[in-house]
Design a protein around this motif. Structure first.
Motif, mmCIF file in Angstrom:
data_model
loop_
_atom_site.group_PDB
_atom_site.id
_atom_site.type_symbol
_atom_site.label_atom_id
_atom_site.label_comp_id
_atom_site.label_asym_id
_atom_site.label_seq_id
_atom_site.Cartn_x
_atom_site.Cartn_y
_atom_site.Cartn_z
ATOM 1 N N PRO A 135 0.833 -1.208 0.000
ATOM 2 C CA PRO A 135 0.000 0.000 0.000
ATOM 3 C C PRO A 135 0.867 1.256 0.000
ATOM 4 O O PRO A 135 1.982 1.258 0.521
ATOM 5 C CB PRO A 135 -0.794 -0.116 1.305
ATOM 6 N N ALA A 136 0.347 2.318 -0.563
ATOM 7 C CA ALA A 136 1.110 3.570 -0.662
ATOM 8 C C ALA A 136 1.076 4.289 0.681
ATOM 9 O O ALA A 136 0.001 4.645 1.163
ATOM 10 C CB ALA A 136 0.498 4.454 -1.742
ATOM 11 N N LEU A 137 2.239 4.467 1.282
ATOM 12 C CA LEU A 137 2.323 5.219 2.553
ATOM 13 C C LEU A 137 3.075 6.520 2.320
ATOM 14 O O LEU A 137 4.193 6.525 1.793
ATOM 15 C CB LEU A 137 3.038 4.372 3.620
ATOM 16 N N GLY A 138 2.456 7.613 2.705
ATOM 17 C CA GLY A 138 3.105 8.921 2.571
ATOM 18 C C GLY A 138 2.275 9.977 3.278
ATOM 19 O O GLY A 138 1.050 9.850 3.410
ATOM 20 N N GLY A 139 2.939 11.027 3.712
ATOM 21 C CA GLY A 139 2.296 12.022 4.571
ATOM 22 C C GLY A 139 1.316 12.943 3.856
ATOM 23 O O GLY A 139 1.133 12.891 2.638
ATOM 24 N N THR A 140 0.699 13.802 4.660
ATOM 25 C CA THR A 140 -0.233 14.831 4.168
ATOM 26 C C THR A 140 0.377 16.197 4.420
ATOM 27 O O THR A 140 0.709 16.531 5.562
ATOM 28 C CB THR A 140 -1.582 14.738 4.911
ATOM 29 N N ARG A 141 0.559 16.954 3.349
ATOM 30 C CA ARG A 141 1.119 18.304 3.451
ATOM 31 C C ARG A 141 -0.008 19.321 3.342
ATOM 32 O O ARG A 141 -0.880 19.193 2.480
ATOM 33 C CB ARG A 141 2.126 18.523 2.316
ATOM 34 N N MET A 142 -0.019 20.319 4.228
ATOM 35 C CA MET A 142 -0.995 21.409 4.077
ATOM 36 C C MET A 142 -0.210 22.675 3.770
ATOM 37 O O MET A 142 0.704 23.058 4.519
ATOM 38 C CB MET A 142 -1.814 21.578 5.356
ATOM 39 N N TRP A 143 -0.576 23.330 2.671
ATOM 40 C CA TRP A 143 0.246 24.442 2.182
ATOM 41 C C TRP A 143 -0.612 25.400 1.353
ATOM 42 O O TRP A 143 -1.578 24.967 0.728
ATOM 43 C CB TRP A 143 1.397 23.873 1.319
ATOM 44 N N THR A 144 -0.226 26.653 1.351
ATOM 45 C CA THR A 144 -0.950 27.657 0.548
ATOM 46 C C THR A 144 -0.339 27.689 -0.849
ATOM 47 O O THR A 144 0.621 28.424 -1.091
ATOM 48 C CB THR A 144 -0.794 29.058 1.168
ATOM 49 N N TYR A 145 -0.854 26.887 -1.746
ATOM 50 C CA TYR A 145 -0.292 26.820 -3.097
ATOM 51 C C TYR A 145 -0.743 28.026 -3.929
ATOM 52 O O TYR A 145 -1.874 28.485 -3.797
ATOM 53 C CB TYR A 145 -0.711 25.515 -3.777
ATOM 54 N N ALA A 146 0.160 28.499 -4.798
ATOM 55 C CA ALA A 146 -0.156 29.646 -5.644
ATOM 56 C C ALA A 146 -1.248 29.292 -6.647
ATOM 57 O O ALA A 146 -2.024 30.139 -7.066
ATOM 58 C CB ALA A 146 1.109 30.111 -6.367
ATOM 59 N N SER A 147 -1.324 28.011 -7.046
ATOM 60 C CA SER A 147 -2.342 27.605 -8.017
ATOM 61 C C SER A 147 -2.670 26.122 -7.795
ATOM 62 O O SER A 147 -1.903 25.394 -7.152
ATOM 63 C CB SER A 147 -1.820 27.793 -9.444
ATOM 64 N N GLU A 148 -3.798 25.688 -8.360
ATOM 65 C CA GLU A 148 -4.165 24.264 -8.251
ATOM 66 C C GLU A 148 -3.128 23.404 -8.978
ATOM 67 O O GLU A 148 -2.811 22.299 -8.551
ATOM 68 C CB GLU A 148 -5.560 24.041 -8.829
ATOM 69 N N GLU A 149 -2.600 23.935 -10.061
ATOM 70 C CA GLU A 149 -1.565 23.199 -10.800
ATOM 71 C C GLU A 149 -0.348 22.928 -9.930
ATOM 72 O O GLU A 149 0.206 21.834 -9.919
ATOM 73 C CB GLU A 149 -1.124 24.015 -12.012
ATOM 74 N N ASP A 150 0.059 23.952 -9.182
ATOM 75 C CA ASP A 150 1.217 23.791 -8.286
ATOM 76 C C ASP A 150 0.936 22.695 -7.256
ATOM 77 O O ASP A 150 1.815 21.894 -6.913
ATOM 78 C CB ASP A 150 1.501 25.098 -7.524
ATOM 79 N N ALA A 151 -0.310 22.668 -6.763
ATOM 80 C CA ALA A 151 -0.665 21.665 -5.753
ATOM 81 C C ALA A 151 -0.614 20.261 -6.354
ATOM 82 O O ALA A 151 -0.069 19.328 -5.747
ATOM 83 C CB ALA A 151 -2.055 21.965 -5.196
ATOM 84 N N ILE A 152 -1.144 20.120 -7.556
ATOM 85 C CA ILE A 152 -1.136 18.795 -8.219
ATOM 86 C C ILE A 152 0.303 18.352 -8.450
ATOM 87 O O ILE A 152 0.684 17.214 -8.157
ATOM 88 C CB ILE A 152 -1.904 18.843 -9.564
ATOM 89 N N GLU A 153 1.109 19.278 -8.950
ATOM 90 C CA GLU A 153 2.512 18.942 -9.232
ATOM 91 C C GLU A 153 3.249 18.516 -7.971
ATOM 92 O O GLU A 153 4.024 17.570 -7.969
ATOM 93 C CB GLU A 153 3.228 20.147 -9.852
ATOM 94 N N VAL B 50 -1.726 16.439 -0.694
ATOM 95 C CA VAL B 50 -1.612 17.849 -0.341
ATOM 96 C C VAL B 50 -3.016 18.375 -0.062
ATOM 97 O O VAL B 50 -3.971 18.049 -0.772
ATOM 98 C CB VAL B 50 -0.906 18.705 -1.423
ATOM 99 N N ILE B 51 -3.125 19.144 1.021
ATOM 100 C CA ILE B 51 -4.368 19.866 1.312
ATOM 101 C C ILE B 51 -4.079 21.327 1.011
ATOM 102 O O ILE B 51 -3.069 21.883 1.486
ATOM 103 C CB ILE B 51 -4.779 19.688 2.799
ATOM 104 N N ILE B 52 -4.946 21.924 0.213
ATOM 105 C CA ILE B 52 -4.730 23.328 -0.155
ATOM 106 C C ILE B 52 -5.301 24.214 0.945
ATOM 107 O O ILE B 52 -6.493 24.148 1.258
ATOM 108 C CB ILE B 52 -5.403 23.645 -1.506
ATOM 109 N N GLY B 53 -4.419 25.018 1.575
ATOM 110 C CA GLY B 53 -4.893 25.900 2.642
ATOM 111 C C GLY B 53 -3.759 26.313 3.553
ATOM 112 O O GLY B 53 -2.652 25.758 3.481
ATOM 113 N N ASP B 54 -4.047 27.279 4.401
ATOM 114 C CA ASP B 54 -3.050 27.774 5.338
ATOM 115 C C ASP B 54 -3.151 26.986 6.645
ATOM 116 O O ASP B 54 -4.180 27.056 7.325
ATOM 117 C CB ASP B 54 -3.316 29.269 5.587
ATOM 118 N N PRO B 55 -2.101 26.242 6.989
ATOM 119 C CA PRO B 55 -2.189 25.405 8.193
ATOM 120 C C PRO B 55 -2.395 26.223 9.474
ATOM 121 O O PRO B 55 -2.867 25.682 10.476
ATOM 122 C CB PRO B 55 -0.848 24.659 8.221
#
Ligand SMILES: NC(=O)c1ccc[n+]([C@@H]2O[C@H](COP(=O)([O-])OP(=O)(O)OC[C@H]3O[C@@H](n4cnc5c(N)ncnc54)[C@H](O)[C@@H]3O)[C@@H](O)[C@H]2O)c1
Ligand SMILES: CC(C)C[C@H](N)C(=O)O
Length: 364
Positions: free
Chosen positions: A38-56, A82-87
């Motif tokens: 199974p894929a194990l990896g963390g969750t990042r919460m960050w204020t991305y400049a664009s949705e594209e940046d978040a996907i990348e 990635v969660i888009i937002g200001d932690p």
């Protein structure tokens, strides 16, 4: 952005967009490769400049986890959220619970944990809705915050890189610059201070800098001065892509060894470090301590066993250095080969049929 084309380039399995209007959740789960498990990896919460940046970012980080887990010898694939937002401003209970339900919907294909911007408390909220989360409170029999363990692994890996560069793995008296002194690097600085290293640090957060200046006698420098310090070792411990065309000419260190994910902006920057004779400890090998630790929860957490396994970061860095030296290839490439060969090898043996009780005819 051509999403499928991008996914095809590095053979991503799945990209999941999660939206919950009530809580404001906007999350992207990227699953890169589940050959090993199974894929194990963390969750990042960050204020991305664009949705594209978040996907990348989700895609890049997920692929990094595939390589990290494979090179660490774990039976786990790679994924990341990635969660888009200001932690600092946008979190709420419903958000993490909604996210937990989305993870549950993946039925174990993805298991999460902390990353930049998320905490043990957030993981506990996710745990209200799903078991597919690690790094939750020790009260649940879990391992808690992975950062101190990641830091210990980075410290051990840095010693292995020092052995390669200086012929000794002692860090006593070494001058070490640290970029970003957050969760991981605070503990890294403690280990380095205890061994007698001289620390030069920077961070955009003044309180974080003040703490390591007061506790470990570190010298603080401005954000853009960190690359050009007269040091033996440079430890990037903030965000990615900081080894690039602008920063490489400034670097005076003989070793680059730190916690940050995706340190090389492009692979060619790893080639340049190699040509310059700078010993680069591949990020996903040296920072694997945290995932090694949380992965132990899948067997019923045992701290002693987990820490024993974290010690292997030293050997894994030493092995990558040896491959690089004997084959004359950059260390990032040596690490990629270790990971890719393991995935290919194990993937081949897993392709043999093994009855798992879920055969299509078994329900008749
Ligand atoms: N936490 C873990 O267990 C773990 C495991 C593996 C890899 N990592 C990676 O290590 C890095 C650090 O993780 P963390 O958990 O310590 O995160 P963190 O958010 O606690 O620390 C990062 C620090 O970097 C600072 N920072 C951000 N931008 C900066 C800049 N331009 N210059 C200087 N400082 C800057 C932040 O203010 C913060 O103090 C991340 O890349 C993360 O993905 C973390
Ligand atoms: C599972 C985790 C502890 C993930 C960690 N943020 C990493 O990048 O390795």
């Amino acid at each position: 952005m051509e999403i499928f084309k991008n996914m095809e380039t590095y053979d991503y399995e799945q990209l999941v967009f999660c939206q919950d209007k009530t809580s404001g959740l906007k999350a992207i789960i990227a699953i890169h490769d589940t050959t090993l498990g199974p894929a194990l990896g963390g969750t990042r919460m960050w204020t991305y400049a664009s949705e594209e940046d978040a996907i990348e970012d989700a895609l890049r980080l997920a692929r990094g986890m595939t390589y990290k887990n494979a090179a660490a010898g774990l039976n786990l694939g790679g994924g990341k959220t990635v969660i888009i937002g200001d932690p600092l401003k946008d979190k709420n209970e419903e958000m993490f619970r909604a996210f937990g339900r989305f993870i549950q919907g993946l039925n174990g294909r993805y298991i999460t944990a902390e990353d930049v911007g998320t905490t043990v408390a957030d993981m506990d909220l996710i745990h209200e809705e799903t078991n597919y989360v690690t790094g939750i409170s020790p009260a649940f029999g879990s391992s808690g915050n992975p950062s101190p363990v990641t830091a210990y692994g980075v410290y051990r890996g840095m010693k292995a890189a020092a052995m390669e560069a200086f012929g000794s793995d002692s860090l006593e008296g070494k001058r070490i610059s640290v970029q970003g002194v957050g969760n991981v690097a605070y503990h890294l600085c403690r280990h380095l201070y205890e061994e007698g290293a001289k620390l030069i640090v920077t961070d955009i957060n003044k309180a974080a800098v003040d703490r390591v200046v007061e506790e470990f006698g570190a010298t603080a420098v401005n954000i853009d001065e960190i690359y050009s310090q007269e040091v033996d070792i440079f430890a990037p411990c903030a965000l990615g892509a900081i080894i690039n065309d602008e920063t490489i000419p400034q670097i005076k260190a003989k070793v680059v060894a730190g916690a940050a994910n995706n340190q090389l902006k492009e692979t060619r920057h790893g080639d340049i470090l190699h040509e310059l004779g700078i010993v680069y400890a591949p990020d996903y090998v040296i920072n694997a301590g945290g995932v090694i630790n949380v992965a132990d929860e899948l067997n019923g957490y045992n701290r002693e066993r987990a820490m024993k396994r974290v010690e292997t970061v030293y050997d894994n860095i030493a092995k990558v250095m040896e491959i690089s030296r004997t084959q004359g290839i950059p260390t990032y490439l040596a690490a990629d080969r270790v990971a890719e060969e393991r995935i290919a090898r194990v993937g081949k043996s897993r392709s043999q049929f093994l009855q798992n009780g879920k055969h299509i005819l078994s329900g008749r």
